[in-house]
Write a protein that holds these residues in place. Sequence first.
Motif, mmCIF file in Angstrom:
data_model
loop_
_atom_site.group_PDB
_atom_site.id
_atom_site.type_symbol
_atom_site.label_atom_id
_atom_site.label_comp_id
_atom_site.label_asym_id
_atom_site.label_seq_id
_atom_site.Cartn_x
_atom_site.Cartn_y
_atom_site.Cartn_z
ATOM 1 N N PRO A 1 6.735 -1.487 -5.371
ATOM 2 C CA PRO A 1 5.387 -1.592 -5.935
ATOM 3 C C PRO A 1 4.736 -2.950 -5.701
ATOM 4 N N HIS A 2 3.464 -2.907 -5.338
ATOM 5 C CA HIS A 2 2.578 -4.077 -5.307
ATOM 6 C C HIS A 2 1.279 -3.632 -5.963
ATOM 7 N N THR A 3 0.534 -4.578 -6.578
ATOM 8 C CA THR A 3 -0.698 -4.179 -7.249
ATOM 9 C C THR A 3 -1.772 -3.802 -6.219
ATOM 10 N N LEU A 4 -2.754 -3.000 -6.671
ATOM 11 C CA LEU A 4 -3.857 -2.626 -5.785
ATOM 12 C C LEU A 4 -4.624 -3.856 -5.331
ATOM 13 N N GLU A 5 -4.715 -4.848 -6.231
ATOM 14 C CA GLU A 5 -5.406 -6.089 -5.880
ATOM 15 C C GLU A 5 -4.679 -6.784 -4.725
ATOM 16 N N GLU A 6 -3.347 -6.862 -4.810
ATOM 17 C CA GLU A 6 -2.570 -7.477 -3.728
ATOM 18 C C GLU A 6 -2.712 -6.678 -2.435
ATOM 19 N N LYS A 7 -2.676 -5.359 -2.541
ATOM 20 C CA LYS A 7 -2.773 -4.516 -1.351
ATOM 21 C C LYS A 7 -4.144 -4.632 -0.686
ATOM 22 N N GLY A 8 -5.160 -4.998 -1.503
ATOM 23 C CA GLY A 8 -6.503 -5.136 -0.952
ATOM 24 C C GLY A 8 -6.837 -6.556 -0.529
ATOM 25 N N SER A 9 -5.872 -7.464 -0.621
ATOM 26 C CA SER A 9 -6.155 -8.880 -0.334
ATOM 27 C C SER A 9 -6.090 -9.175 1.165
ATOM 28 N N ASP A 10 -6.323 -10.429 1.522
ATOM 29 C CA ASP A 10 -6.331 -10.825 2.935
ATOM 30 C C ASP A 10 -4.939 -10.804 3.549
ATOM 31 N N PRO B 1 -2.031 -8.677 2.660
ATOM 32 C CA PRO B 1 -1.423 -7.625 1.837
ATOM 33 C C PRO B 1 0.086 -7.528 2.065
ATOM 34 N N PRO B 2 0.877 -7.483 0.986
ATOM 35 C CA PRO B 2 2.321 -7.349 1.148
ATOM 36 C C PRO B 2 2.688 -5.917 1.523
ATOM 37 N N PRO B 3 3.735 -5.735 2.358
ATOM 38 C CA PRO B 3 4.165 -4.381 2.713
ATOM 39 C C PRO B 3 4.959 -3.750 1.575
ATOM 40 N N GLY B 4 4.885 -2.448 1.450
ATOM 41 C CA GLY B 4 5.690 -1.751 0.444
ATOM 42 C C GLY B 4 4.859 -0.752 -0.326
ATOM 43 N N VAL B 5 5.483 0.395 -0.671
ATOM 44 C CA VAL B 5 4.815 1.449 -1.446
ATOM 45 C C VAL B 5 5.764 1.943 -2.542
ATOM 46 N N PRO B 6 5.216 2.369 -3.688
ATOM 47 C CA PRO B 6 6.084 2.920 -4.740
ATOM 48 C C PRO B 6 6.571 4.311 -4.342
ATOM 49 N N GLY B 7 7.663 4.790 -4.977
ATOM 50 C CA GLY B 7 8.173 6.108 -4.560
ATOM 51 C C GLY B 7 9.040 6.837 -5.568
ATOM 52 N N LEU B 8 9.406 6.178 -6.674
ATOM 53 C CA LEU B 8 10.357 6.807 -7.598
ATOM 54 C C LEU B 8 9.865 8.129 -8.176
ATOM 55 N N GLU B 9 8.564 8.222 -8.446
ATOM 56 C CA GLU B 9 8.055 9.388 -9.172
ATOM 57 C C GLU B 9 7.715 10.565 -8.265
ATOM 58 N N THR B 10 7.645 10.316 -6.967
ATOM 59 C CA THR B 10 7.193 11.361 -6.047
ATOM 60 C C THR B 10 8.315 11.906 -5.162
ATOM 61 N N SER B 11 9.467 11.238 -5.191
ATOM 62 C CA SER B 11 10.556 11.605 -4.285
ATOM 63 C C SER B 11 11.038 13.043 -4.514
ATOM 64 N N LEU B 12 11.431 13.355 -5.747
ATOM 65 C CA LEU B 12 11.940 14.709 -6.014
ATOM 66 C C LEU B 12 10.865 15.785 -5.801
ATOM 67 N N PRO B 13 9.641 15.618 -6.326
ATOM 68 C CA PRO B 13 8.628 16.645 -6.057
ATOM 69 C C PRO B 13 8.434 16.923 -4.562
ATOM 70 N N LEU B 14 8.437 15.879 -3.718
ATOM 71 C CA LEU B 14 8.256 16.088 -2.279
ATOM 72 C C LEU B 14 9.452 16.814 -1.670
ATOM 73 N N LEU B 15 10.657 16.412 -2.094
ATOM 74 C CA LEU B 15 11.841 17.083 -1.549
ATOM 75 C C LEU B 15 11.914 18.535 -2.020
ATOM 76 N N LEU B 16 11.412 18.800 -3.222
ATOM 77 C CA LEU B 16 11.364 20.190 -3.704
ATOM 78 C C LEU B 16 10.400 21.019 -2.857
ATOM 79 N N THR B 17 9.334 20.373 -2.381
ATOM 80 C CA THR B 17 8.424 21.068 -1.460
ATOM 81 C C THR B 17 9.184 21.478 -0.207
ATOM 82 N N ALA B 18 9.995 20.552 0.306
ATOM 83 C CA ALA B 18 10.799 20.874 1.500
ATOM 84 C C ALA B 18 11.747 22.033 1.207
ATOM 85 N N VAL B 19 12.316 22.065 0.004
ATOM 86 C CA VAL B 19 13.194 23.183 -0.369
ATOM 87 C C VAL B 19 12.398 24.481 -0.375
ATOM 88 N N SER B 20 11.202 24.442 -0.958
ATOM 89 C CA SER B 20 10.392 25.672 -1.048
ATOM 90 C C SER B 20 9.962 26.155 0.333
#
Length: 351
Positions: free
Chosen positions: A231-240, A242-261
């Motif tokens: 995670p990085h803040t939206l302000e940091e991501k919008g700055s001159d 921007p640090p690399p990196g995206v959050p993922g803990l909350e979306t990992s299982l739902p996306l993999l469940l899509t692959a299962v379906s």
Amino acid sequence: MNTFFLPGLIDVHTHLRVPGGEHKEDFRTGTAAALAGGVTMILAMPNTSPPISTLEVLDQARRQAAEDILCDVGIYAGASPEHTAELPALAPKAAALKIYLNDTFGPLRVEDVPTLRACFQTWPRDKMIAMHAEKQSVAVGIGLAATYERPVHFCHISHREEIELIADAKMQGLPITCEVTPHHLFLDEADAARLGNLGDMRPLLGTADDVAALWEHINDTIDCIATDHAPHTLEEKGSDSPPPGVPGLETSLPLLLTAVSENRLTLERLMELMHHNPRRIFDLPEQPDTRVEVEMTPFTIRSADMKSKCGWTPFDSMEAAGKVVRVVLRGKMVYEDGRILAQAGNGRLIA
Ligand code: NCD
Ligand code: ZN
């Protein structure tokens, strides 16, 4: 089968930002995000500020974690050329050692052979060495695993050439394992162009052919799904700068469940990738009476629903096939229908 139970998921690659990055995430918000994603055990990365390369900083992080965590957390020690002498002291309190061979967020980097030798010679053999290695750096890691005859785990593998090299090395019987992230499985360079800085991370999103290669190896070469929740803040991501990196803990299982379906993955294989293999590879403790209740009801992923302090997701507006409804950790209900019920300190420190 609309509702079913999974074991508590294990994510061996998260950034919880303590110490020094608490405005992006802290132990409480990071472990809340984990529970919302059905993850009950996480390993936290050492590229904090200062980095977790000394006993003093590791102890500081562990003290803070003991007060704040809502699920179980292990902490990585970070290899750094200045502090190799401290590795034996760090080992008993760390879940594993992380070596950064390539450029990413934060100053932790190993670019010299003497430091690599010190890591492989002094880090205890019963604890894992995990590597950030891209492209030909993967060959460096494989060479070290072979030379010192000890396991190496490769983080966030993302390119066809890397997964094919790892498959070759595994065929030779070398003791190596690897993880891939949901963003490298579900997004590619076209999404990077659409998302701008919100699609910027290390390793970068690959070509459609890189993504295809990862799916080709999902049932054999790939050992774990790990989020690289960064995670990085939206302000940091919008700055001159921007640090690399995206959050993922909350979306990992739902996306993999899509692959299962969509029959791209079996539920059995999902459990291997998100529980059994991480636990075996990192020799993590069992969590008795712990389970995740999942409902296969389609929903739209929304940044506004995220528990992570950063408050956004690169998967905003995407449809997912299933969601977490309840999480029980050691007999206690810790998450239910979008609400965190866990108390600070409900989690345990690992290692
Ligand atoms: C990570 C971060 O922000 O700490 N960023 C990223 O793009 N993945 C660092 C890392 O895991 O390489
Ligand atoms: Zn990472």
